[in-house]
Motif scaffolding. Structure first.
Motif, PDB file in Angstrom:
ATOM      1  N   GLU A 167       0.846  -1.197   0.000  1.00 41.18           N
ATOM      2  CA  GLU A 167       0.000   0.000   0.000  1.00 41.18           C
ATOM      3  C   GLU A 167       0.876   1.240   0.000  1.00 41.18           C
ATOM      4  O   GLU A 167       1.757   1.396   0.844  1.00 41.18           O
ATOM      5  CB  GLU A 167      -0.926  -0.003   1.215  1.00 41.18           C
ATOM      6  CG  GLU A 167      -1.990  -1.082   1.166  1.00 41.18           C
ATOM      7  CD  GLU A 167      -2.999  -0.950   2.305  1.00 41.18           C
ATOM      8  OE1 GLU A 167      -2.946   0.075   3.011  1.00 41.18           O
ATOM      9  OE2 GLU A 167      -3.810  -1.868   2.478  1.00 41.18           O
TER      10      GLU A 167
ATOM     11  N   ASN B 225      -0.670   4.460  -0.196  1.00 41.18           N
ATOM     12  CA  ASN B 225      -1.475   5.367   0.620  1.00 41.18           C
ATOM     13  C   ASN B 225      -2.889   4.802   0.683  1.00 41.18           C
ATOM     14  O   ASN B 225      -3.109   3.642   0.316  1.00 41.18           O
ATOM     15  CB  ASN B 225      -1.458   6.799   0.053  1.00 41.18           C
ATOM     16  CG  ASN B 225      -1.788   6.825  -1.430  1.00 41.18           C
ATOM     17  OD1 ASN B 225      -2.772   6.245  -1.870  1.00 41.18           O
ATOM     18  ND2 ASN B 225      -0.941   7.503  -2.214  1.00 41.18           N
ATOM     19  N   ASP B 226      -3.847   5.596   1.088  1.00 43.36           N
ATOM     20  CA  ASP B 226      -5.217   5.103   1.229  1.00 43.36           C
ATOM     21  C   ASP B 226      -5.862   4.719  -0.092  1.00 43.36           C
ATOM     22  O   ASP B 226      -6.834   3.965  -0.117  1.00 43.36           O
ATOM     23  CB  ASP B 226      -6.091   6.163   1.928  1.00 43.36           C
ATOM     24  CG  ASP B 226      -5.697   6.348   3.380  1.00 43.36           C
ATOM     25  OD1 ASP B 226      -5.048   5.435   3.928  1.00 43.36           O
ATOM     26  OD2 ASP B 226      -6.029   7.398   3.964  1.00 43.36           O
ATOM     27  N   SER B 227      -5.319   5.227  -1.196  1.00 38.68           N
ATOM     28  CA  SER B 227      -5.995   4.990  -2.474  1.00 38.68           C
ATOM     29  C   SER B 227      -5.133   4.303  -3.522  1.00 38.68           C
ATOM     30  O   SER B 227      -5.598   4.053  -4.634  1.00 38.68           O
ATOM     31  CB  SER B 227      -6.490   6.327  -3.050  1.00 38.68           C
ATOM     32  OG  SER B 227      -5.397   7.212  -3.262  1.00 38.68           O
TER      33      SER B 227
ATOM     34  N   ILE C 188      -2.043   1.187  -4.444  1.00 37.35           N
ATOM     35  CA  ILE C 188      -1.356  -0.017  -4.025  1.00 37.35           C
ATOM     36  C   ILE C 188      -0.464  -0.516  -5.161  1.00 37.35           C
ATOM     37  O   ILE C 188      -0.836  -0.416  -6.332  1.00 37.35           O
ATOM     38  CB  ILE C 188      -2.377  -1.100  -3.605  1.00 37.35           C
ATOM     39  CG1 ILE C 188      -1.672  -2.357  -3.078  1.00 37.35           C
ATOM     40  CG2 ILE C 188      -3.301  -1.463  -4.769  1.00 37.35           C
ATOM     41  CD1 ILE C 188      -2.637  -3.360  -2.455  1.00 37.35           C
TER      42      ILE C 188
ATOM     43  N   SER D 243      -4.593   2.480  -8.628  1.00 34.92           N
ATOM     44  CA  SER D 243      -5.506   3.345  -7.869  1.00 34.92           C
ATOM     45  C   SER D 243      -6.863   3.330  -8.557  1.00 34.92           C
ATOM     46  O   SER D 243      -7.051   2.677  -9.578  1.00 34.92           O
ATOM     47  CB  SER D 243      -4.966   4.780  -7.782  1.00 34.92           C
ATOM     48  OG  SER D 243      -4.806   5.332  -9.084  1.00 34.92           O
TER      49      SER D 243
ATOM     50  N   SER E  52     -15.988  -2.182  -3.489  1.00 32.48           N
ATOM     51  CA  SER E  52     -15.762  -2.468  -2.070  1.00 32.48           C
ATOM     52  C   SER E  52     -14.925  -3.730  -1.910  1.00 32.48           C
ATOM     53  O   SER E  52     -14.791  -4.248  -0.796  1.00 32.48           O
ATOM     54  CB  SER E  52     -17.107  -2.640  -1.356  1.00 32.48           C
ATOM     55  OG  SER E  52     -17.846  -3.705  -1.936  1.00 32.48           O
TER      56      SER E  52
ATOM     57  N   ALA F  53     -11.309  -5.615  -2.244  1.00 28.33           N
ATOM     58  CA  ALA F  53      -9.873  -5.371  -2.298  1.00 28.33           C
ATOM     59  C   ALA F  53      -9.203  -6.291  -3.317  1.00 28.33           C
ATOM     60  O   ALA F  53      -9.704  -7.366  -3.630  1.00 28.33           O
ATOM     61  CB  ALA F  53      -9.258  -5.598  -0.917  1.00 28.33           C
TER      62      ALA F  53
END
Length: 246
Positions: A37, A39-41, A43, A95, A100, A102
């Motif tokens: 990862e 960041n939050d958005s 990978i 990104s 929903s 992953a």
């Protein structure tokens, strides 16, 4: 959101152009268990290519889930470009995953590849979605990587013949050992006939119709290994939907 729509439109446009440009084709590679990862958005995902296959730096890729339990598993899971190459390993920063679900090991990263000088008709197109069809003993009819190195008209005919024999063998086996499985087909081109009887008399034209259907509707099958007789049986029971190729 606009950027996501733009990327998706761009990728669809590239795919459409590749269909007209016989030098390109869309191919899916399974991502490995290596995921970092950023960041939050975003990978980083990794794909490993076999010898002779090359992805260019900055090349665009689009990720999709593979079917595991439900059709919703196959959603688009983001996009990105190749930013690092280490030997056979290619790293994409992904990104834009608006689902929903992953990313998971085994999901597919699709990208445009140079089309090899092989007989590129049916079975290589299955392999381009990383689909493997197996015989009743779970042996693959082809290698999903090696098929792009060398594949001829004779290779395709030989394997298609083997597939037909496998379907016939399965149909005859259950006709002799469990006739209760010989269910009536209620719709489609074989309406009124029974499943095992159709399988026992399987013709290459019916198998071709099935393969064309999978190529046109790959989401359920992509990235997985399937026993041919089982998925062919399901196709028959669902009315043998046909997608005529142009």
């Amino acid at each position: 959101m606009k950027r996501l729509a733009g990327i998706s439109f761009f990728f669809m446009a590239v795919t459409a152009c590749a269909q007209a440009d016989t030098t390109k084709y869309l191919r899916g590679f399974p991502i490995t268990g290596y995921m970092v990862e950023l960041n939050d958005s975003a990978i980083v995902v990794q794909v490993m290519l076999p010898p002779g296959q090359v992805i260019k730096e900055k090349q665009l890729g689009l990720t999709r889930g593979v079917y595991r339990k439900d059709h919703t598993d196959t959603v688009q899971k983001g996009y990105g470009r190749c930013h690092l190459i280490k030997g056979p390993y290619y790293y994409f920063s992904i990104s834009g995953n608006r689902s929903s679900v992953a990313l998971k090991e085994g999901d597919l990263l699709y990208t445009m590849m140079d089309k090899p000088a092989i007989y590129f008709v049916q079975l290589p197109q299955l392999a381009s979605h990383f689909i493997l069809l197996q015989d009743v003993y779970e042996k693959g009819f082809f290698d999903r990587h090696a098929i792009f190195d060398s594949w001829t008209v004779a290779d395709e005919k030989t394997i298609i013949d083997s597939m037909v024999k496998d379907i016939r063998f399965t149909g005859n086996y259950f006709l002799e050992n469990d006739v209760s499985m010989d269910k009536l087909i209620e719709k489609g081109m074989f309406k009124g006939q029974k499943i095992l009887s159709v399988m026992a008399g399987c013709q290459a034209t019916s198998l071709s119709d099935f393969i064309n259907y999978v190529i046109a509707r790959p989401r359920l099958y992509a990235g997985r290994e399937w026993k041919l007789a089982e998925v062919f049986t399901t196709w028959l029971s669902e009315g043998s939907p046909v997608v005529r190729r142009q």
